[in-house]
Design an enzyme around this catalytic site. Structure first.
Site, PDB file in Angstrom:
ATOM      1  N   THR B 306     -39.652 -33.236   1.701  1.00  0.00           N
ATOM      2  CA  THR B 306     -38.215 -33.332   1.441  1.00  0.00           C
ATOM      3  C   THR B 306     -37.419 -33.730   2.672  1.00  0.00           C
ATOM      4  O   THR B 306     -36.404 -34.409   2.569  1.00  0.00           O
ATOM      5  CB  THR B 306     -37.717 -31.978   0.904  1.00  0.00           C
ATOM      6  OG1 THR B 306     -38.519 -31.643  -0.218  1.00  0.00           O
ATOM      7  CG2 THR B 306     -36.269 -32.037   0.481  1.00  0.00           C
ATOM      8  N   TYR B 429     -41.457 -19.602 -35.878  1.00  0.00           N
ATOM      9  CA  TYR B 429     -40.421 -20.467 -36.421  1.00  0.00           C
ATOM     10  C   TYR B 429     -40.491 -21.870 -35.825  1.00  0.00           C
ATOM     11  O   TYR B 429     -40.031 -22.833 -36.408  1.00  0.00           O
ATOM     12  CB  TYR B 429     -39.031 -19.877 -36.217  1.00  0.00           C
ATOM     13  CG  TYR B 429     -38.381 -20.215 -34.919  1.00  0.00           C
ATOM     14  CD1 TYR B 429     -37.370 -21.165 -34.847  1.00  0.00           C
ATOM     15  CD2 TYR B 429     -38.780 -19.579 -33.748  1.00  0.00           C
ATOM     16  CE1 TYR B 429     -36.779 -21.468 -33.639  1.00  0.00           C
ATOM     17  CE2 TYR B 429     -38.196 -19.877 -32.547  1.00  0.00           C
ATOM     18  CZ  TYR B 429     -37.194 -20.821 -32.497  1.00  0.00           C
ATOM     19  OH  TYR B 429     -36.620 -21.119 -31.304  1.00  0.00           O
TER      20      TYR B 429
END
Lengths: 628, 628
Positions: B306, B429
């Site tokens: 980075t 679900y």
């Protein structure tokens, strides 16, 4: 029935309230011109902003470039791909925008949110650090304050947007885990702060007591954190159990896994016939564990369960905490209001005070949050549960559910911002030490880089529609009232005639929120497997499975309640469908159809009647196909 | 210098290659008409789709509604808020689009990605489940396959989009932690599978060996998982250390915390003068721990650090693994290529085969991935590192970095899709058991609900620009070449005359990738604190801190290398700036300016020279302000 006097969203409102019809593109793109004009304006603002950043800088893409073959070929390729994209989206998306869709917790999303996202995406801020996103970082701060007002947290509260409700739930557990491990770390690093406390007492301190001690730790805090669950894994196993309602969302199992506690730390507490956590069972569970010297790390109350829309008795969970606290047992409370959180705006007056129960009905009518006096929502239980949310330590709330914001936008709210010290990090490049920066978000959340556009989307929606009864309250009220009407319609309906058969319809339970579960059963059938197959087949007919989404005339969702997950809670309902208890014991699950009513327009009688007629026709047609 | 022959992006390409100038809106909105036309077309497609879903359904928002005062007032309010939003965005956003911004890993993002996101957001699919997003779920599958091709994973590989690189890194560690705990769980549940193995051997099995045993576990697998780190926290402490380069991204500290291992499990390995993990130090660290019977859970190699853009020797890390494997010590390898991952497209031929080293230069020139033969990128080290990525177990890759996709879009790639069994969940679900569904994403990732629009955005970009040298390779090559030019420009520049002072400029190291770090020092200064202040002040002048972003003439970012984090790795550089060693020991940090070159246009000599002139002027002006 269609002759009923039309009650629209705006007949009863005063000028300061929002007209919902101006907030959505509309099921038939009714607000198409406005949407188009707005995106063009926002895009034009952006395009000119680019040009006028150092207007003296020349263009880089020249007119002559545009004539090059490679340019033309590349642009053609892009055009072709966009055509393919659009075609795939139209063929393979669910028509959330139509009231013919009554399934998952989806509907069309708010124009302000869509436009806000689009505009901010062009600027592409990264809200991990203020430096990369001054505008949208400030918007996220505003949204955090909105969240705090919504749940009546004081100035000490804090909130932020996260990727989704699962991440927010992990963050809640992360707070609980790290904070509750702090006293054990203090015992090692600063024993003077926790003098004379036994291990049991250390594991049973209240959150506020721990935060006060952290304040006293001064420069030793970093070392304490190194010895807490953040720094070392060795204390996690001592923290005890995390109690969740039996109707548990699967994110809690993932949370137990990811946070290193293990799924076996997640203890389901039985629910009652209303699918709410059974408070006696909660008390019993806590007693059971604590009597064996196993602490309770925390309890999750759910405001809007994923399968039933059930609202747990948050008030009673808080009472239980206070009771046990007197005996030196303190646990963390996290409210998972991913689904139901925004509905608290119904209970808030223009000044964000919680409306007294005896005034609520009148206020709701006055502001058009309900249109019909006979709508008996909320129940006293639901009222008390929403009121008590302010007593929780952390709350999950999802803008992309009842905030009508496009995916992905979850959120978490923290009662006392000092709690952030237990999880915070700093990285040199992102955070300039000592700089007076309004927000250092990446240090206080699970995620790293994140879209500023999400914050802009939520900010724009909140700014147009305040999180109280004049704004969001109206919107969520519309869905709730639609659900209430649907429940009673199915209650009255009782059955459908399908060829020579009668098919009965059984709504599960009067909704706490905007979800209506129901089942079909052929009259006379006592075989649960057959009933389950019927409902499962119905789901397949009413989803992408059996027919192209775009030509389907009614769409819904489904779920299974299993003996393993639900115990005998569904038994009474199953018996009510004409199925004997032995069948429940044999088959061990019941398949349920599940309709969330998020449409902002089904509270209007005329629209409701129109779409109920279409739904009834579709139901009969689908049942004929299955049974005939 | 401005008289140099213009080399543009398209002079050398064949028709099948992408012209980058057709892919971006442009620093001066040069492609404004095309963008506008495309959003209108995509929006129109959507609006008509709504209307034509059951065209027989009436409108709900009536023309007469639009005349109501509440409607007008509400729409006016929305208009006002949009104006406020746009104003805030323009005042408080960073002009990534201009080559005057050379700081964070940002530039303007790809038109296909912006348009793809916009289109799909209107449909608002939720990629947690196929049912809620058939179109965009399939796009995410495609993107996963693209990722696998990019890193040369076989058909067994698998990938998905996640919120960002931090989440992807957590997911990598989650895989490692759960898989490496499986043998201990087998010892408890199915001892016959791991007969005769000592605890040390169980903790040192290779990933593939463990996956093969999982295949053999059959129905016992669920019980094994219940005893693994997923199910119980008790084994996590035994798994050993997680090795990361000393230049560690802070997400790894968060990962150690969140995953319940503790930050003290994250062991930094020293880096060399090139800021790459020192392979001898790696070997030494592994020996040190294993000689004390502490296992190595895994090693992280970074492709694009980075702060420095450094590319670790992935090939050598793999070699070290193979060496230790011979002695029965096996660890997991995760490659954190959040930043650099997309650059692997430069090395891939049209058929996605890895281009032999001796052909690479010619191919790069042929396809315009570099324009100038004197650009000596990549080095042999970098070539070897990219090639070896295919040997890693998991890889983080961020579309929102070098994919030029708007936030938030991270990604993770898994070498062997069987690994998913160690983390998978199912919820009733969301997932219909036994149904033939192409994707069940929510069961195999950390997040829950997620935007289908992100998948559409990445899909559209990949579809237009293949992840090889004909597409993305060209784009990333452009940035790399720009960085290479910037590095050599600063090398040649040597100093700036600022009033009566000479300010020397010191680039940190020849870039492995597209990041150029550098510092200023007033000639003759030997005080590190003074040098740090100068660079820090420069950053403040070149960011939002001291001047409104919109009128700033040069923008960059900065970072601190501290003795605590970096050890003595920066010492040689600091000495090169004319600062004696004692100062480094006294001040313990050096402040660095950090310029990522992502602009797709700075590889063109003319543009480069133009903007370098502007940069030089801005540098002198800012230094005058600071020193004058």
């Amino acid at each position: 029935m269609e002759k009923d006097i039309e009650k629209s969203n705006d007949t009863l409102e005063n000028n300061e309230d929002i007209n919902l019809k101006a907030m959505f593109l509309g099921p038939k793109s009714e607000n198409e011109e406005f949407f188009e004009e707005s995106i063009l304006k926002l895009f034009n603002d952006h395009a000119e902003w680019r040009k006028n950043f150092h207007p003296e800088d020349e263009t880089i893409i020249k007119v002559s470039d545009e004539r090059k073959e490679s340019f033309i070929v590349s642009k053609d390729r892009l055009r072709e791909v966009l055509i393919e994209l659009s075609s795939k989206l139209r063929a393979g998306s669910v028509p959330w925008h139509s009231p013919r869709f009554l399934g998952h917790m989806n509907s069309e999303t708010l124009m302000p949110a869509l436009l806000g996202y689009f505009a901010a995406m062009l600027y592409n801020g990264n809200n991990v650090a203020y430096e990369s996103s001054p505008a949208t970082s400030e918007m996220e701060e505003d949204v955090g304050e909105d969240f705090c007002k919504l749940v009546s947290y004081s100035n000490n509260g804090w909130g932020h947007i996260c990727a989704d409700g699962s991440i927010a739930n992990y963050e809640g557990l992360w707070y609980a885990r790290n904070i509750k491990s702090i006293p054990l770390a203090m015992k090692e690093v600063t024993p003077e702060l926790v003098e004379l406390k036994s291990e049991w007492e250390l594991l049973n301190m209240s959150v506020s007591e721990i935060l006060d001690l952290m304040d006293k730790a001064g420069e030793k805090l970093d070392e304490i954190k190194e010895h807490s669950a953040r720094g070392m894994g060795d204390k996690i196993g001592m923290l005890g159990k995390w109690l969740i309602p039996q109707t548990k969302h699967y994110s809690w199992l993932k949370a137990g896994d990811i946070l290193g506690l293990g799924v076996d730390t997640m203890v389901p507490v039985k629910v009652d016939n209303h699918y709410r956590m059974d408070i006696d069972e909660l008390r019993k569970t806590i007693e059971e564990y604590t009597s064996k010297n196993i602490p309770i790390l925390g309890v999750v109350g759910v405001v809007g369960s994923t399968e039933e829309g059930a609202v747990d008795h948050i008030d009673k969970i808080v009472e239980v905490r206070d009771e046990f606290s007197k005996n030196g047992i303190n646990f963390y409370i996290h409210v998972d209001a991913a689904y139901g959180g925004y509905a608290r705006s119904i209970f808030l007056d223009e000044d964000y005070s919680f409306i007294p129960e005896n005034q609520l009905k009148d206020k709701m009518i006055e502001h058009g949050a309900i249109l019909d006096k006979s709508t008996l929502w909320p129940s006293k239980d639901v009222y008390n549960a929403f009121k008590a949310m302010e007593k929780a330590d952390t709350i999950t709330i999802d803008p992309h559910k009842m905030g009508y914001i496009p995916y992905s936008a979850g959120g978490i709210i923290v009662k006392d911002k000092r709690m952030r010290d237990s999880i915070s990090y700093f990285a040199t490049y992102v955070f300039e030490k000592g700089a007076d920066i309004p927000s250092l978000l990446g240090a206080f959340m699970l995620e790293g880089s994140k879209a500023g556009a999400t914050a802009a989307s939520v900010w724009t929606a909140h700014k147009v529609m305040p999180l109280n009864i004049t704004g969001y309250g109206k919107l969520i009220g519309a869905g709730n009232e639609g659900a209430y009407k649907l429940y009673h319609k199915l209650e009255m309906q009782k059955s459908y005639k399908v060829g020579d058969k009668i098919v009965d319809v059984y709504p599960l339970v009067e909704p706490d929120f905007n979800m209506v579960d129901f089942t079909f059963n052929v009259r006379g059938n006592k075989d649960l497997k057959i009933m389950n197959d019927l409902n499962h087949n119905f789901y397949e007919e009413a989803s992408y499975v059996k027919e192209a989404l775009y030509v389907n005339n009614f769409l819904t969702s489904h779920t299974d309640f299993t003996l393993g997950d639900y115990g005998d809670s569904p038994l009474k309902f199953v018996e009510g469908c004409g199925i004997p208890r032995e069948e429940w014991n044999r088959v061990e699950k019941v398949t349920i159809l599940r309709a969330c009513v998020l449409s902002p327009f089904l509270n209007c009688d005329k629209v409701f009647q129109e779409y109920m007629k279409k739904m009834d026709e579709a139901i009969v047609q689908k049942l004929e196909k299955i049974l005939g």
